[in-house]
Motif scaffolding. Structure first.
Motif, short mmCIF file in Angstrom:
data_model
loop_
_atom_site.label_atom_id
_atom_site.label_comp_id
_atom_site.label_asym_id
_atom_site.label_seq_id
_atom_site.Cartn_x
_atom_site.Cartn_y
_atom_site.Cartn_z
N UNK A 229 0.84 -1.19 0.00
CA UNK A 229 0.00 0.00 0.00
C UNK A 229 0.88 1.25 0.00
N UNK A 230 1.94 1.20 0.79
CA UNK A 230 2.84 2.34 0.89
C UNK A 230 3.46 2.69 -0.45
N UNK A 231 3.88 1.65 -1.18
CA UNK A 231 4.48 1.90 -2.50
C UNK A 231 3.49 2.59 -3.42
N UNK A 232 2.28 2.06 -3.42
CA UNK A 232 1.27 2.67 -4.28
C UNK A 232 1.01 4.11 -3.86
N UNK A 233 0.95 4.30 -2.55
CA UNK A 233 0.60 5.61 -2.03
C UNK A 233 1.69 6.63 -2.36
#
Lengths: 397, 454
Positions: free
Chosen positions: A72-76
């Motif tokens: 999720x962090x990467x996408x965010x």
């Protein structure tokens, strides 16, 4: 696989006592046991069977629990980049940017940390402990996406050497290692890790008009009027409703790579609790402490920040991430079951206190956990003393 | 009325290879052995027979230099065929080749009414001379009971919760009368009560629950609720300076037989269990019987381990070894002397863990029986207190802190943390579950010996 095993066995004698590479035995052992679980059997007397878990598996489970946060962090990171620059990006593009920014940080963190682990294990002649598997992943997740890689390297080195090896390695460190890295950066390079660093803007730093990189905590700390109104008004024109309660819960907001999403942290918490690896007592009590302190401030305080509804505190900043992945570190947390409640509650309460009353740095979870890491032995001391006292009382009755 | 104690903490290890309720009666054991190492707290055993001597069941084989009165006697009649000595000529075992029909040394017989009038001194004398005394174990330290001590209570655990443990209702079927007489005699040796601790779930008929003159306490909960140390902690805890005795129901029955029939009857049922045994069942045999005799040829494969006792506290005795004195169980498990590629990372359905880091979905198959080998599944590491020990010890004791105090050799701290209340079996589950793979039981024994010998 047999070939690999044969190769390992054929070089093994070099590393054993009397072999020419004896010095590097523990480095060899680390590789060997990484590839193959060892063939050692239980001793003649005692437990003839052993639980399938070992420290590697334990640490691996924590990493698995962190994967939702990481992805999720990467996408965010990508998503926030496009929001801030005003460009439109596809889902794939967002993930790509995330990968480009996050992967190097992970590589540097693991590379530096494991390198130091191997060096120390060779010099000090102790096995390579698996603790760094988790630390190496935690460090990138608490870094802002725009952090220079050399700072990651310096912080990791500092944390592993001073935070852990100086005390004797995994199992003996006093404070959480990943947080030591984070705290080191905060105190060594304050300008780079506070302010508007939470979004990766790209080389040209061209932002959409009206853009501000302020985090919810910064807004709350600076508010002179109702905080919730300010939250809802923030982002108008370029990212409407970015700081709504729901959005903060989901974590589609700027911040450190892995800690923005309360939802993903809760998924991680579920994995940790279901596997019995993380203490649910600590997780629950951190949230309870934070919420309780929020309510207390609502009653007593007069500034806008103290009036912020208590449940907002639970989704802002790194509280959830800290509660789930940092506070539950078995080495640095309180080790008695009663102690865990006290430890967690105090972390939650201090987090909110620091947030609301410390003007210099509104994110309280990091300092609260480090603070309570230091106090955990004291909490345990009282719990253990109570246990001893019960035994003495029983004898005299 | 006894107490009813519900225990929640603990973990029952469900292994494949439980003994079927069938009892087989093979021809009598050929060799039996008595091993001084089975008895904690012996100092220097002194041999009383030599190779070639003929002995009867109940004839002393050796005694201890410090506890001179305690006789260690032969379980069968026959010829002493081998005396094995180890380093520094330490006595390792005395092997007796058994006669076809057992001849008993005779001891004084009593009627039930005579037993009522017996004095403690007479009782002790008969118990000591016959070898039945060695069934009595003294807490703290889990050592051979000291003949001059007067314990504040005697505890009998009438159930075994260890993995693959035998059902006591089968082991002691039809021995009600002897058990009752044994209780009557034990009552004369203590200043306090005799406690018989039973499990609520066991279908134990009247052998134990109807015992007269004893406190019958009920327990519920998973292993280690069957460990007598755990039971003592809840019924009548051991404080510093206290002396408590424990005895297995087998010993109580032996006492009854000794006084009613005047013989040292060492015959017992033994559960032959484990995933590698082709027909797990109960076998009628005697104390110290050879493993080969018990297991016979009914074992699949060669790469197996023969354990006298249960998989948590037992001893690897090998196929040529003999059953331990206090054991009612032989377990045969596969050896785990093999590597596993990426064993720590790949998911595995047939791995058992107290923590569910293996088999997250194990709750879907609650009755699943696991086939475990002796692999340690990891290497020794620094202690990481994950909190799992605390889930496994149903006592008000902090096992992690206790172990650390032992490693630090801090006697005051060990005492304060309750080392007197535990012996190896009580913390055996911790050894099983330890992520850092420490030999918890060995550490505990070192601590106990440090205090006892200081």
């Amino acid at each position: 696989m047999k070939f690999l095993r044969k190769q390992l066995d054929s070089v093994k004698h070099n590393f054993e006592k009397g072999g020419k590479l004896e010095k590097y035995y523990f480095a060899y052992e680390a590789f060997d046991t990484f590839l193959f679980s060892p063939n050692t059997t239980a001793e003649t007397k005692g437990a003839q069977i052993r639980d399938a878990i070992d420290l590697k598996r334990l640490m691996m489970t924590v990493i698995i629990a962190m994967i939702p946060c990481l992805i999720f962090g990467m996408w965010n990171v990508g998503h926030q980049h496009f929001l801030a620059t005003g460009k439109t990006g596809t889902f794939g593009g967002e993930i790509m940017i995330g990968l480009i920014k996050v992967l190097p940080i992970i590589v540097v963190s693991y590379g530096v940390g494991l390198g130091i682990e191997f060096i120390f294990s060779t010099i000090r002649r102790h096995p390579v402990n698996e603790g760094f598997l988790v630390t190496g992943m935690l460090i990138p997740l608490v870094m802002p996406p725009d952090i220079p890689l050399w700072q990651v390297a310096v912080a990791t080195a500092f944390a592993v050497v001073i935070g852990k090896e100086a005390f004797g390695g995994t199992g003996m460190n006093v404070v959480n290692i990943a947080l030591t890295a984070r705290a080191f950066l905060y105190f060594a390079y304050p300008s780079q890790i506070s302010g508007e660093v939470w979004t990766f803007l790209g080389a040209e730093k061209a932002t959409v008009s009206g853009y501000s990189g302020a985090t919810p905590l910064a807004i709350a700390a600076e508010s002179t009027t109702d905080v919730v109104t300010n939250f809802n008004a923030f982002g108008a024109g370029w990212a409407d409703g970015i700081y709504s309660l729901w959005n903060m819960f989901l974590g589609v907001i700027p911040g450190s790579i892995g800690e923005t999403s309360t939802l993903m942290c809760l998924i991680g918490a579920f994995i940790l609790v279901a596997t019995g690896v993380g203490s649910w007592k600590i997780i629950v009590s951190v949230f309870a402490g934070a919420w309780g302190m929020g309510l207390l401030l609502n009653m007593l305080g007069s500034s806008p920040f103290t009036q912020l509804p208590a449940h907002y505190h639970l989704v802002m900043g790194g509280l959830a991430f800290g509660a789930v992945f940092m506070a539950t570190d078995p080495v640095t947390a309180a080790q008695t079951e009663t102690g865990k409640w006290v430890y967690g509650l105090l972390i939650g309460m201090f987090t909110i206190l620091i947030r609301v009353f410390n003007p210099a740095y509104p994110e309280g979870i990091m300092l609260a956990i480090l603070f309570m890491n230091v106090f955990a032995p004291l909490i345990d001391y009282f719990v253990v003393s109570a246990n001893k006292k019960r035994r003495i009382q029983r004898a005299t009755v | 009325m006894g107490k009813f104690i519900r225990l929640k903490k603990g973990f029952t290890i469900n292994l494949a290879g439980k003994a079927a309720t069938k009892v087989s009666e093979p021809p009598p054991a050929e060799t039996v052995a008595i091993k001084p190492s089975d008895f904690q707290g012996t100092y220097i055993p002194k041999l009383l027979v030599k190779e070639g001597d003929a002995v009867k069941a109940g004839t002393p084989l050796f005694h201890d230099k410090k506890l001179e009165k305690v006789m260690f006697t032969s379980p069968v009649s026959g010829e002493v065929v081998k005396v094995t000595r180890g380093e520094k000529r330490k006595l390792v075992e005395v092997v007796v080749l058994a006669d076809k029909a057992i001849e008993y040394a005779s001891f004084k017989k009593y009627t039930v009414s005579e037993i009522g009038n017996l004095h403690a001194e007479d009782i002790k004398e008969q118990l000591l001379a016959s070898g039945v005394w060695t069934n009595l174990v003294q807490r703290p330290f889990g050592i051979l009971a000291e003949p001059n001590a007067v314990p504040k209570a005697i505890h009998i655990s009438a159930f075994d919760t260890a993995p693959l443990a035998p059902e006591y209702s089968i082991l002691f079927k039809g021995q009600d009368h002897f058990f009752q007489v044994g209780i009557d005699i034990l009552k004369k040796l203590t200043s306090g009560l005799v406690h018989v601790n039973i499990h609520t779930a066991s279908d134990l008929s009247t052998v134990f629950s109807q015992a007269k003159g004893a406190e019958v306490n009920k327990f519920s909960g998973p292993h280690p609720s069957g460990c007598v140390g755990v039971q003592i902690h809840h019924v009548d805890p051991i404080n510093k300076g206290d002396v408590v005795w424990t005895i297995n129901p087998f010993g109580v029955i032996q006492i009854g037989k000794l006084f009613l029939q005047g013989i040292y009857d060492a015959s017992k049922l033994v559960a032959v269990t484990g995933s590698e045994v082709t027909t797990p069942q109960y076998v009628k045999t005697v104390t110290g019987a050879s493993v080969r005799h018990l297991v016979g040829g009914g074992v699949s494969g060669d790469n197996v381990r023969y354990i006298s006792g249960n998989p948590l506290t037992g001893t690897n005795v090998g196929k040529e070894g003999h059953l331990g004195f206090y054991d009612h169980q032989v377990t045969v498990l596969p050896e785990g002397n093999h590597h596993e590629f990426m064993g720590w990372i790949l998911p595995g359905g047939n791995k058992l863990s107290v923590q569910r880091a293996w088999g997250l979905f194990s709750f879907l198959t609650p009755g699943k029986e696991f086939k475990l080998d002796t692999n340690t599944h990891g290497e020794p590491r620094a202690i990481v207190q994950t909190g799992v020990f605390e889930q496994l010890v149903p006592m008000d004791i902090l096992p992690g802190h206790l172990l650390k105090s032992i490693l630090a050799e801090d006697i005051d701290e060990m005492e304060a943390l309750g080392i007197y209340e535990v012996i190896e079996e009580d913390l055996a589950l911790c050894e099983f579950a330890d992520v850092s793979k420490h030999n918890v039981q060995e550490i505990l024994r070192d601590g106990l010996e440090l205090i006892r010998l200081s």
